[in-house]
Design a protein around this motif. Sequence first.
Motif, mmCIF file in Angstrom:
data_model
loop_
_atom_site.group_PDB
_atom_site.id
_atom_site.type_symbol
_atom_site.label_atom_id
_atom_site.label_comp_id
_atom_site.label_asym_id
_atom_site.label_seq_id
_atom_site.Cartn_x
_atom_site.Cartn_y
_atom_site.Cartn_z
ATOM 1 N N GLU A 1 0.755 -1.355 -0.094
ATOM 2 C CA GLU A 1 -0.105 -0.117 -0.019
ATOM 3 C C GLU A 1 0.978 1.259 0.003
ATOM 4 O OE1 GLU A 1 -0.554 -2.538 2.450
ATOM 5 O OE2 GLU A 1 -2.269 -3.241 1.642
ATOM 6 N N GLN A 2 2.008 1.344 0.552
ATOM 7 C CA GLN A 2 3.026 2.422 0.847
ATOM 8 C C GLN A 2 3.538 2.744 -0.695
ATOM 9 O OE1 GLN A 2 5.705 1.520 3.784
ATOM 10 N NE2 GLN A 2 4.315 1.710 5.507
ATOM 11 N N SER A 3 3.508 1.833 -1.404
ATOM 12 C CA SER A 3 3.960 2.050 -2.758
ATOM 13 C C SER A 3 3.243 2.170 -3.829
ATOM 14 C CB SER A 3 5.037 0.699 -2.944
ATOM 15 O OG SER A 3 6.053 0.352 -2.161
ATOM 16 N N CYS A 4 1.825 2.203 -3.705
ATOM 17 C CA CYS A 4 1.086 2.477 -4.641
ATOM 18 C C CYS A 4 1.162 3.525 -5.517
ATOM 19 C CB CYS A 4 -0.414 2.612 -4.030
ATOM 20 S SG CYS A 4 -1.062 0.798 -3.502
#
Length: 80
Positions: free
Chosen positions: A34-37
């Motif tokens: 999610e942090q890299s979306c």
Amino acid sequence: MAETYRKSKIEHYLERLLIRKQGLIRQLEMAGLEQSCEFIRGQLSATDMIIWELASEFDFINLINDGRDVHDSESRTKST
């Protein structure tokens, strides 16, 4: 003959880009990333642009449209 060979190489490169695109789409769907979306969406957008540029330049639009809907990633990107 050389022109056919070059067009074949470009077609194979375009197919590899489509595979990479599918990998990016899968990464968007993976839990834990999610942090890299946002970064992945950027890569996906850039890959789409390269695919469309190559396909239109070398008349491979049919390769993209044959079962590989490029707009599918755009709808996933917007809904994520």
